[in-house]
Write a protein that holds these residues in place. Structure first.
Motif, short mmCIF file in Angstrom:
data_model
loop_
_atom_site.label_atom_id
_atom_site.label_comp_id
_atom_site.label_asym_id
_atom_site.label_seq_id
_atom_site.Cartn_x
_atom_site.Cartn_y
_atom_site.Cartn_z
N UNK A 182 12.70 -3.97 2.42
CA UNK A 182 14.15 -3.81 2.61
C UNK A 182 14.93 -4.24 1.36
N UNK A 183 14.44 -5.23 0.63
CA UNK A 183 15.15 -5.67 -0.57
C UNK A 183 14.88 -4.75 -1.75
N UNK A 184 13.74 -4.07 -1.76
CA UNK A 184 13.39 -3.17 -2.88
C UNK A 184 14.35 -2.00 -2.94
N UNK A 185 14.88 -1.57 -1.82
CA UNK A 185 15.83 -0.46 -1.80
C UNK A 185 17.14 -0.82 -2.48
N UNK A 186 17.48 -2.10 -2.48
CA UNK A 186 18.76 -2.56 -3.02
C UNK A 186 18.67 -3.06 -4.46
#
Length: 113
Positions: free
Chosen positions: A90-94
């Motif tokens: 989920x953090x890799x997308x941001x």
């Protein structure tokens, strides 16, 4: 016949061992997490192994796999590893500051070696 009567007590003692049910050493939630982590890591491995995928997608998959391994090594918990993997995904997308890191596969081409 006399020999059989001597073996009877030994056979009776060994019978419960033969019928013992294997013990599940993982709690139920850890078993469920292990199955989930296995599926999620298989998906990441498929992305990393896809030679036609974008190099940055492959690097993200490599980092997700590494993050999961580190979390499991630190906590020895599949549930902790699953949480780390899902948090990383989920953090890799941001993350807009995506850069190559030392030790990663930074060249995915075959080239003319």
């Amino acid at each position: 016949m006399h020999k059989l009567s001597r073996l009877a007590p030994i056979i009776l003692l060994l019978t419960p061992l033969a019928s013992a049910v294997p013990v599940n050493v993982l709690p139920d939630n850890e078993k469920l997490c292990m199955e989930t982590v296995s599926r999620l890591l298989a998906r990441q491995q498929a992305i990393f192994s896809n030679h036609q995928a974008d190099p940055n997608m492959r690097r993200l998959a490599e980092r997700a796999i590494d993050t999961t391994r580190e979390a499991f090594a630190e906590n020895e918990s599949y549930c902790q590893a699953q949480q780390a993997l899902q948090a990383y995904e989920s953090s890799a997308d941001k993350d807009d500051s995506f850069h190559q890191r030392p030790g990663e596969v930074n060249y995915f081409g075959r080239g003319n070696i």
